[in-house]
Scaffold this active site. Structure first.
Site, short mmCIF file in Angstrom:
data_model
loop_
_atom_site.label_atom_id
_atom_site.label_comp_id
_atom_site.label_asym_id
_atom_site.label_seq_id
_atom_site.Cartn_x
_atom_site.Cartn_y
_atom_site.Cartn_z
N HIS A 199 38.20 61.49 10.85
CA HIS A 199 37.64 61.19 12.17
C HIS A 199 36.14 60.99 12.07
CE1 HIS A 199 41.36 63.43 12.74
NE2 HIS A 199 41.50 62.80 13.88
N ARG A 250 46.88 71.40 19.42
CA ARG A 250 45.54 71.51 18.87
C ARG A 250 45.16 72.99 18.83
NH1 ARG A 250 41.68 67.46 19.21
NH2 ARG A 250 40.28 69.20 18.80
N LYS A 301 46.00 58.67 8.76
CA LYS A 301 45.46 58.48 10.10
C LYS A 301 43.93 58.40 10.06
CE LYS A 301 44.50 60.94 14.42
NZ LYS A 301 44.44 62.27 15.05
N ARG A 342 44.57 51.48 21.23
CA ARG A 342 45.64 52.43 21.53
C ARG A 342 46.88 51.74 22.07
NH1 ARG A 342 43.59 57.66 21.53
NH2 ARG A 342 41.32 57.83 21.51
N GLU A 393 34.88 67.51 12.44
CA GLU A 393 35.63 66.30 12.77
C GLU A 393 36.01 66.26 14.25
OE1 GLU A 393 38.12 64.29 10.26
OE2 GLU A 393 37.21 65.02 8.41
N GLN A 417 41.31 58.29 25.60
CA GLN A 417 42.75 58.52 25.79
C GLN A 417 43.17 58.15 27.21
OE1 GLN A 417 43.88 62.51 24.78
NE2 GLN A 417 43.77 62.14 22.57
N GLU A 425 51.45 67.40 20.23
CA GLU A 425 50.53 67.92 19.22
C GLU A 425 49.89 69.20 19.76
OE1 GLU A 425 46.68 66.43 16.60
OE2 GLU A 425 46.79 65.87 18.72
#
Length: 253
Positions: A143, A48, A170, A213, A86, A236, A46
């Site tokens: 989010h 960002r 999501k 997760r 967000e 994460q 991804e």
């Protein structure tokens, strides 16, 4: 439930897929991060873009995308500009946000793009329509870095994303206690079992929410986010640890 296929990857079947965000400011650092991701067990990268120092110059974004595509090879790329409201790094007005995502889809260099639900229904539809016209799949997202909404609200948002045309709804929420994590997991299971036409992504952030997760295969979340260096959200895990945990749960099912 229909999986979403991007390049050689099916999202929505088997073990949840691992996505690693690239949160770097310069082109050189972005490309180096992309190269590191290809050496991990991640299946999706991804970008960002809100972290990128030239995020307001699309010609430079496109130039970086072209080089990133060469680095990633057949690894799918998710294009994300996370807005300040967000949890992102930069503010952007709605018109520019729509145009940025449409321009990214039109390049043919990305496989997925993220459109934030609270940009508004019409804005999200415009982004989705352009993305689908160019063969790009969409992740419509929400989010909440302050709290975990009630289960009914989480399900409502995910269903709304799906109704707007999202390929993958999501939601990421912040738990204030352990019961909040259970709320997120219960909402995930309800959406997956009763309403989902395709894959969904859900997560509870921070250390308390780390279990969310890992257990997507049990409750119905098809993709999870890990780190190969700098993290982009609280909770994460390192990709290696995440992959081992996902595999361990998979073997027990």
């Amino acid at each position: 439930m229909n999986p979403v296929k991007v390049r050689n990857l099916e999202i929505g079947t088997g073990i949840p897929k691992i996505c690693v965000p690239i949160v770097e400011k310069t082109k050189k650092a972005v490309l180096e991060a992309a190269d590191r991701i290809t050496e991990t067990k991640a299946q999706v990268a991804e970008w960002r873009v809100d972290w990128y120092e030239d995020a307001s110059d699309f010609s430079k974004i496109k130039e970086t995308l072209e080089e990133m595509r060469d680095v990633l090879g057949e690894m799918p790329l998710l294009f994300t500009f996370r807005t300040l409201k967000e949890g992102g790094e930069k503010q952007i007005n709605s018109e520019d946000y729509i145009k940025l995502n449409q321009n990214a889809a039109e390049t043919g260099l990305i496989d997925l793009l993220d459109a934030e639900l609270f940009t508004g229904d019409e804005a999200v539809k415009k982004i989705i329509d352009t993305a689908h016209r160019y063969g790009v799949r969409t992740v419509v997202s929400s989010h909440d870095f302050e709290k975990t909404p009630p289960r009914e609200e989480i399900v409502f948002r995910l269903r709304k994303m799906q109704e707007l045309g999202a390929d993958i709804p999501k939601i990421a929420v912040m738990p204030r206690n352990r019961k909040d994590v259970l709320t997120l997991l219960a909402a995930t299971e309800e959406m997956f079992s009763n309403y989902a036409d395709g894959p969904i992504i859900t997560m509870s952030m921070s250390g308390i929410g780390s279990i969310s997760r890992l257990c997507g295969e049990v409750f119905g979340s098809a993709l999870t986010f890990g780190a190969a260096g700098q993290t982009s959200a609280p909770g994460q895990m390192d990709v290696k640890d995440l992959a081992e945990g996902l595999a361990l749960i998979h073997r027990g099912l």
